[in-house]
Design a protein around this motif. Structure first.
Motif, short mmCIF file in Angstrom:
data_model
loop_
_atom_site.label_atom_id
_atom_site.label_comp_id
_atom_site.label_asym_id
_atom_site.label_seq_id
_atom_site.Cartn_x
_atom_site.Cartn_y
_atom_site.Cartn_z
N PRO A 15 0.90 -1.29 0.12
CA PRO A 15 -0.04 0.02 -0.08
C PRO A 15 0.89 1.42 0.03
CG PRO A 15 -0.68 -1.39 1.64
CD PRO A 15 0.62 -1.94 1.12
N GLY A 16 0.61 2.28 -1.01
CA GLY A 16 1.58 3.22 -1.09
C GLY A 16 2.83 3.12 -1.75
N GLY A 20 -0.23 3.12 -8.70
CA GLY A 20 -1.04 3.88 -9.38
C GLY A 20 -0.38 5.19 -10.11
N MET A 58 -15.38 -4.01 3.82
CA MET A 58 -13.66 -4.81 3.72
C MET A 58 -12.54 -3.90 3.68
SD MET A 58 -14.82 -8.43 2.77
CE MET A 58 -13.43 -8.95 2.92
N ILE A 64 -9.36 -8.44 1.96
CA ILE A 64 -9.31 -8.76 0.62
C ILE A 64 -10.94 -9.19 0.08
CG2 ILE A 64 -8.62 -10.07 -1.34
CD1 ILE A 64 -5.88 -10.30 0.39
N GLY A 90 -2.80 -3.81 -8.23
CA GLY A 90 -3.36 -4.25 -7.06
C GLY A 90 -4.00 -5.48 -6.95
N GLU A 121 8.19 4.39 4.63
CA GLU A 121 8.00 5.34 3.50
C GLU A 121 6.67 4.97 3.09
OE1 GLU A 121 9.68 7.55 2.23
OE2 GLU A 121 8.61 7.78 0.29
N ARG A 129 -1.43 11.61 1.48
CA ARG A 129 -2.04 11.53 0.46
C ARG A 129 -3.08 12.47 0.42
NH1 ARG A 129 -3.18 5.86 -2.58
NH2 ARG A 129 -3.98 5.47 -0.75
N ASP A 135 -9.54 4.19 3.81
CA ASP A 135 -8.30 3.47 4.28
C ASP A 135 -7.11 4.02 4.50
OD1 ASP A 135 -8.08 3.69 1.73
OD2 ASP A 135 -7.56 1.57 1.46
N VAL A 177 12.18 6.08 -10.30
CA VAL A 177 11.44 4.83 -10.23
C VAL A 177 10.92 4.49 -11.67
CG1 VAL A 177 9.32 3.51 -9.57
CG2 VAL A 177 10.64 4.70 -7.93
N1 UP5 Z 1 4.03 8.66 -4.16
C1 UP5 Z 1 3.97 7.54 -5.26
N2 UP5 Z 1 5.27 7.48 -5.70
C2 UP5 Z 1 5.96 8.20 -4.85
C3 UP5 Z 1 7.48 8.39 -4.74
N3 UP5 Z 1 8.42 7.30 -5.66
N4 UP5 Z 1 8.20 8.94 -4.06
C4 UP5 Z 1 6.92 9.94 -3.22
N5 UP5 Z 1 5.78 9.96 -3.21
C5 UP5 Z 1 5.34 8.85 -4.10
O1 UP5 Z 1 1.14 6.60 -4.33
C6 UP5 Z 1 0.52 6.82 -2.92
C7 UP5 Z 1 1.05 8.32 -2.45
O2 UP5 Z 1 2.47 8.36 -2.61
C8 UP5 Z 1 0.46 9.05 -3.46
O3 UP5 Z 1 0.17 10.37 -2.89
C9 UP5 Z 1 1.74 9.39 -4.49
O4 UP5 Z 1 1.73 10.78 -4.96
C10 UP5 Z 1 2.73 9.24 -3.61
P1 UP5 Z 1 0.28 5.50 -5.23
O5 UP5 Z 1 0.65 5.73 -6.58
O6 UP5 Z 1 -1.35 5.96 -4.77
O7 UP5 Z 1 0.46 4.15 -4.37
P2 UP5 Z 1 -0.56 2.84 -4.75
O8 UP5 Z 1 0.66 1.68 -4.64
O9 UP5 Z 1 -1.40 2.63 -5.71
O10 UP5 Z 1 -1.18 2.66 -3.28
P3 UP5 Z 1 -2.55 2.60 -2.76
O11 UP5 Z 1 -3.07 3.01 -1.64
O12 UP5 Z 1 -3.64 2.54 -4.02
O13 UP5 Z 1 -2.33 0.95 -2.75
P4 UP5 Z 1 -3.35 -0.22 -2.11
O14 UP5 Z 1 -2.76 -1.69 -2.49
O15 UP5 Z 1 -3.33 -0.28 -0.65
O16 UP5 Z 1 -4.81 0.11 -2.40
P5 UP5 Z 1 -5.81 -0.58 -3.57
O17 UP5 Z 1 -6.43 0.42 -4.06
O18 UP5 Z 1 -4.89 -1.39 -4.43
O19 UP5 Z 1 -6.63 -1.19 -2.62
C11 UP5 Z 1 -7.12 -0.80 -1.63
C12 UP5 Z 1 -8.05 -1.85 -0.93
O20 UP5 Z 1 -9.02 -2.29 -1.58
C13 UP5 Z 1 -7.57 -2.95 -0.42
O21 UP5 Z 1 -6.96 -2.80 0.87
C14 UP5 Z 1 -8.53 -3.83 -0.27
O22 UP5 Z 1 -9.25 -3.79 0.84
C15 UP5 Z 1 -9.40 -3.70 -1.55
N6 UP5 Z 1 -9.01 -4.65 -2.69
C16 UP5 Z 1 -9.33 -5.75 -2.76
O23 UP5 Z 1 -10.13 -6.30 -1.78
N7 UP5 Z 1 -9.09 -6.61 -3.91
C17 UP5 Z 1 -8.37 -6.24 -4.87
O24 UP5 Z 1 -8.17 -7.05 -5.78
C18 UP5 Z 1 -7.93 -4.68 -4.88
C19 UP5 Z 1 -8.23 -3.89 -3.89
#
Ligand code: UP5
Ligand code: MG
Length: 190
Positions: A15-16, A20, A58, A64, A90, A121, A129, A135, A177
């Motif tokens: 996460p983070g 994205g 969830m 998940i 993701g 980090e 964010r 979340d 990156v």
């Molecule tokens: N930022 C990005 N890159 C940076 C860098 N190199 N240096 C400094 N800052 C950086 O980035 C996060 C933040 O960091 C932003 O402000 C960005 O500017 C900065 P981002 O690109 O949004 O990171 P990301 O990896 O996409 O983080 P995200 O929070 O989206 O990851 P998650 O995996 O936690 O979130 P996701 O949306 O995939 O899932 C959320 C929830 O949905 C899960 O917890 C789960 O409950 C559910 N879910 C499922 O159940 N099933 C699925 O298949 C998918 C999700």
């Protein structure tokens, strides 16, 4: 199954870790369509679907969502899009997600792009964010980290054993990156 010849890259990382952010860059430079499983689930909540409340709960708990829900959304997005190159961001998040997606769609990923970053980090990024995600609070962030370590890392290990993981040091600035990402995607240059 999906009766359409497609190239799929899974984009995984904690996460983070920047999934994205980097997917947006890949879309711009290499012509992929970005499908964030989390974004699709959040859109499903907003649309007022019958599963909305369950999905919302969830996500709030960092858990998940059942595979069938997520896979249905991904499948629909793939079929509704004219493009044949997809970044699936993701997902898969656990072994069950992975096996179910393979069985249902018959799609094997070209490779898995994996963003490696320390929790310290990632926590800093998520708390900064400010996009109003339910979340992005410290309690849920800790739960998301735990689920990532316990359930998602084994998926990365599975693909690593098949030689499919392309690992990137994601703790660097965004442009650095992306320089590393570019090298991996150069095979898709137009
Ligand atoms: N930022 C990005 N890159 C940076 C860098 N190199 N240096 C400094 N800052 C950086 O980035 C996060 C933040 O960091 C932003 O402000 C960005 O500017 C900065 P981002 O690109 O949004 O990171 P990301 O990896 O996409 O983080 P995200 O929070 O989206 O990851 P998650 O995996 O936690 O979130 P996701 O949306 O995939 O899932 C959320 C929830 O949905 C899960 O917890 C789960 O409950 C559910 N879910 C499922 O159940 N099933 C699925 O298949 C998918 C999700
Ligand atoms: Mg994301």
């Amino acid at each position: 199954f999906i009766d359409k010849k497609v190239t799929v890259v899974f984009v995984l990382g904690g996460p983070g870790s920047g999934k994205g952010t980097q997917c947006a860059n890949i879309v711009e430079h290499f012509g992929f369509t970005h499908l964030s499983a989390g974004d699709l689930l959040r859109a499903e909540i907003k649309s007022g679907s019958e599963n909305g409340t369950m999905i919302q709960n969830m996500i709030k708990e960092g858990k998940i969502v059942p595979s069938e829900v997520t896979i249905k959304l991904l499948q629909k997005a793939i079929l509704d899009t004219a493009n044949d190159k997809f970044l699936i961001d993701g997902f898969p998040r656990n072994e069950e997600n992975r096996a179910a997606f393979e069985n249902v769609t018959k799609i094997e990923p070209e490779f898995v792009l994996f963003f490696e970053c320390s929790e310290e980090e990632m926590e800093r990024r998520l708390l900064n964010r400010n996009q109003g995600r339910d979340d992005d609070n410290i309690e849920t962030i800790r739960k998301r980290f735990k689920v990532f370590m316990e359930s998602s890392v084994p998926v990365v290990e599975y693909y690593n054993s098949k030689g499919k993981v392309r690992k990137i040091d994601a703790a660097r600035p965004i442009d650095e990156v992306f320089d590393a990402v570019k090298g991996i995607f150069s095979q898709f240059s137009k």
